[in-house]
Design a protein around this motif. Structure first.
Motif, PDB file in Angstrom:
ATOM      1  N   GLN A  79       0.829  -1.199   0.000  1.00 41.79           N
ATOM      2  CA  GLN A  79       0.000   0.000   0.000  1.00 41.79           C
ATOM      3  C   GLN A  79       0.863   1.248   0.000  1.00 41.79           C
ATOM      4  N   ALA A  80       0.319   2.306  -0.526  1.00 45.23           N
ATOM      5  CA  ALA A  80       1.026   3.578  -0.512  1.00 45.23           C
ATOM      6  C   ALA A  80       1.400   3.947   0.922  1.00 45.23           C
ATOM      7  N   SER A 122      -0.324   0.245  -4.247  1.00 46.77           N
ATOM      8  CA  SER A 122      -1.758   0.516  -4.382  1.00 46.77           C
ATOM      9  C   SER A 122      -2.174   1.651  -3.463  1.00 46.77           C
ATOM     10  N   SER A 123      -3.301   2.242  -3.791  1.00 46.53           N
ATOM     11  CA  SER A 123      -3.797   3.368  -2.982  1.00 46.53           C
ATOM     12  C   SER A 123      -4.582   2.886  -1.782  1.00 46.53           C
ATOM     13  N   GLU A 147       5.108   5.370  -3.067  1.00 47.02           N
ATOM     14  CA  GLU A 147       4.047   6.115  -3.726  1.00 47.02           C
ATOM     15  C   GLU A 147       3.545   5.299  -4.924  1.00 47.02           C
ATOM     16  N   ILE A 148       2.333   5.588  -5.351  1.00 51.18           N
ATOM     17  CA  ILE A 148       1.760   4.875  -6.490  1.00 51.18           C
ATOM     18  C   ILE A 148       2.681   5.003  -7.710  1.00 51.18           C
ATOM     19  N   GLU A 149       3.331   6.135  -7.813  1.00 52.76           N
ATOM     20  CA  GLU A 149       4.230   6.375  -8.950  1.00 52.76           C
ATOM     21  C   GLU A 149       5.482   5.506  -8.923  1.00 52.76           C
ATOM     22  N   THR A 209       5.323   2.334  -8.736  1.00 51.14           N
ATOM     23  CA  THR A 209       4.950   1.079  -9.375  1.00 51.14           C
ATOM     24  C   THR A 209       5.752   0.887 -10.656  1.00 51.14           C
ATOM     25  N   THR A 213       4.327  -3.228  -7.027  1.00 52.72           N
ATOM     26  CA  THR A 213       3.043  -2.587  -7.265  1.00 52.72           C
ATOM     27  C   THR A 213       2.616  -1.869  -5.994  1.00 52.72           C
TER      28      THR A 213
END
Length: 126
Positions: free
Chosen positions: A12-13, A125-126, A86-88, A90, A123
């Protein structure tokens, strides 16, 4: 040098993940090391780099303060500790090596890295 990366996964983020890269079949201590990443539809970019001796490191601005690269020359491994993900972030992460003349040599672009491990997917995720 043959490289094997591991440690990717789903997080998770805001979480943390540690990637490891094991080297074999060559002179690990004669190589500067780097972690690179490639997000879908984007070019491969450097995430972190470390000199032969381990005393010099490099991070691009996007990960500085969150990622830490280290190496253990006794065990022929290089590690990427990733915090505050962060999601970025990924992407598929790759470790790579490049022969270095001096212990302090560090290479901050993809140019010249000649041994690559298979990527490991991270990966976030938010």
């Amino acid at each position: 040098v043959q490289l094997q990366a591991s440690g990717g996964g789903l997080v998770q983020a805001g979480g943390s993940l540690t990637l490891s890269c094991a080297a074999s079949g060559g002179s690990f201590t004669m190589n500067s090391m780097g972690w690179f990443r490639q997000a879908p539809g984007k070019e491969r970019e450097v995430a972190a780099a470390i000199s032969r001796g381990g005393g010099t490191t490099y991070y691009p601005g996007s990960v500085k303060g969150r990622f830490t690269i280290s190496r253990d020359n006794a065990w022929n491994t290089v590690t990427l500790q990733m915090n505050s993900l962060e999601i970025e972030d990924t992407a598929v992460y790759y470790c790579a090596s490049k022969w270095a003349r001096s212990r302090g040599d560090i290479f901050t672009t993809i140019v010249g890295y000649d041994s690559w491990g298979r990527g490991t997917l991270v990966t976030v995720s938010s």
